[in-house]
Enzyme design. Structure first.
Site, PDB file in Angstrom:
ATOM      1  CB  CYS A  50      -0.801   0.054   1.203  1.00 26.72           C
ATOM      2  SG  CYS A  50      -0.169  -0.056   2.704  1.00 26.72           S
ATOM      3  N   GLY A 115       7.268  -3.915  11.464  1.00 29.31           N
ATOM      4  CA  GLY A 115       7.565  -5.302  11.039  1.00 29.31           C
ATOM      5  C   GLY A 115       6.984  -5.864   9.985  1.00 29.31           C
TER       6      GLY A 115
END
Length: 425
Positions: A50, A115
């Site tokens: 994204c 992460g």
């Protein structure tokens, strides 16, 4: 033997531009196989999330530059004139490696230390490997990036501390109560924020989670997903406030949904056993006066953002350690690249000297005895090794800032009159 990376990310382009460049898995496969089958690239991989779409290419032609690849993906996606080359970044050689190491280590993420990106890099490599567009260079590059990310995670604290409101709320609850598996949790509001908070709670071993929402079906859906199957009617949840150790509110409302009087009554029923209320609503869901109730811990978004800011500050303090790990791995990767570059030249150099030696020995084969011939071969082998020792050592030596591997290779090939190597990359 170049590796080029070109792409858009949250630093170079707004979301409306990033959306028009992003690739689905099907488009990803079509794009990378197209580059390779057209003879544009030896190897190709695309990382598309994204926040970024990045192309990693081992070019097969001199014409394949950063600008070439920018135009190529704009055309492939039919992105339109609004998407321009200046929306892209370009990296080359070790710059490409450094960039992927930084991305995989989560220091190039929108949220420092986030992460999730490592899994997305692994997925990008999986796709390229599946369609066989990841060869020796991209495979080594990606596996080194995975190793860098692992070292960063284990040797630094760059990924520690909550940096989202919902996770910060859960982390705070765990600090106060330690063992969440023994606590009963009420979630008021099953929207996106509430859902995230519930899932974070579940991940921290909270299993006794009761959900209430204005729309009961949303409560039931989330409860089923978590496997708790515990819901309360929104109209009557206040009657049960005293049953809960942790209350999370995340609803859209202009009025307070929990008052000081309601919590005071609940605390009397609990015999003043501590309660933490995590108000994730904006505007606030809980009357601030609730914090005056004895043994009541109330934290709203502002308080949680203060925790997040402190965590981000601590993460930023870990950046020098991360860069040191990246620098170390970058040197090792560069040395490996150099061995690939010099290997054909070393082989050609040794082959040429062996050919010269054998021709000269052959001239004397019928003029001397077998014993003398063996001595000559032994002597010429020793001379050949001594002559080749320095140029081979020079080719294998680490690159200095004032030197470059192509210039070394060209020098040796010119001095010893070696033909141009026939390499696949």
């Amino acid at each position: 033997m170049n590796i080029i990376s070109v792409g858009v990310n949250h630093k170079t382009a707004p979301i409306e531009i990033r959306e028009r460049i992003s690739l689905s898995e099907v488009q990803n496969k079509e794009f990378v196989t197209g580059l390779v089958s057209a003879g544009i690239a030896h190897e190709a991989m695309v990382l598309s999330t994204c926040n970024r779409t990045e192309i990693y290419v081992v070019p097969a032609m001199h014409e394949v530059t950063g600008e070439y690849l920018k135009d190529y993906i704009i055309s492939f996606r039919e992105a339109g004139k609004d998407v321009r080359p200046e929306h892209f970044f370009s990296r080359f050689y070790c710059g490409t490696a450094r960039h992927l190491f930084e991305v995989s280590s989560a220091i190039d993420s929108l949220i420092l230390g986030e992460g999730q990106i490592l899994g997305q890099v692994k997925e990008a490599y999986r796709i390229a490997a599946e369609v066989q567009t990841a060869g020796i260079l991209l495979t080594r590059l990606c596996h080194t990036a995975f190793s860098v990310a692992k070292k960063v995670k284990t040797r630094t604290k760059i990924m520690e501390g909550a940096v989202s409101v919902s996770y910060a709320a859960v982390e705070l609850a765990q600090k106060i109560f330690s063992n969440l598996s023994m606590k009963k949790v009420l979630l008021v509001g099953a929207g996106e924020t509430g859902e995230l908070a519930a899932k974070h709670m579940f991940a921290k071993n909270a299993r006794n989670i009761v959900i209430t929402n204005r729309t009961r079906s949303k409560s039931e859906a989330l409860a089923e997903e978590l496997g708790t199957n515990q819901v309360l009617p929104y109209e009557s949840y206040k009657e049960h406030l005293h049953e809960f150790d942790i209350i999370i509110t995340a609803v859209s409302t202009k009025e307070y949904i929990i008052s000081e009087a309601e919590m005071h009554a609940a605390m009397l029923k609990r015999r003043l056993k501590p309660v933490i209320i995590l108000d994730l609503g904006l505007p606030r869901n809980v009357d601030p006066e609730v914090s005056k109730v004895q043994n009541m811990f109330l934290k709203d978004i502002d308080a949680l953002k203060h925790i997040i800011d402190k965590n981000l500050e601590r993460r930023s303090g870990e950046l020098p350690k991360v860069h040191a790990i990246i620098d170390e791995e970058l040197v090792a990767f560069g040395q490996w690249i150099n061995t690939l570059k010099v290997r054909p030249t070393i082989v050609d150099l040794q082959s040429k000297f062996i050919e010269i030696k054998e021709k000269e020995i052959e001239r004397y084969r019928h003029k001397v005895s077998e014993e003398e011939l063996r001595r000559m071969e032994h002597l010429t082998d020793r001379i050949m090794k001594k002559i080749l020792h320095h140029p081979i050592k020079m080719l294998k030596a680490p690159i200095s800032t004032s030197d470059s591997m192509p210039s070394r290779v060209d020098l040796v090939r010119n001095v010893f009159d070696l033909e141009e190597p026939n390499q696949s990359h």
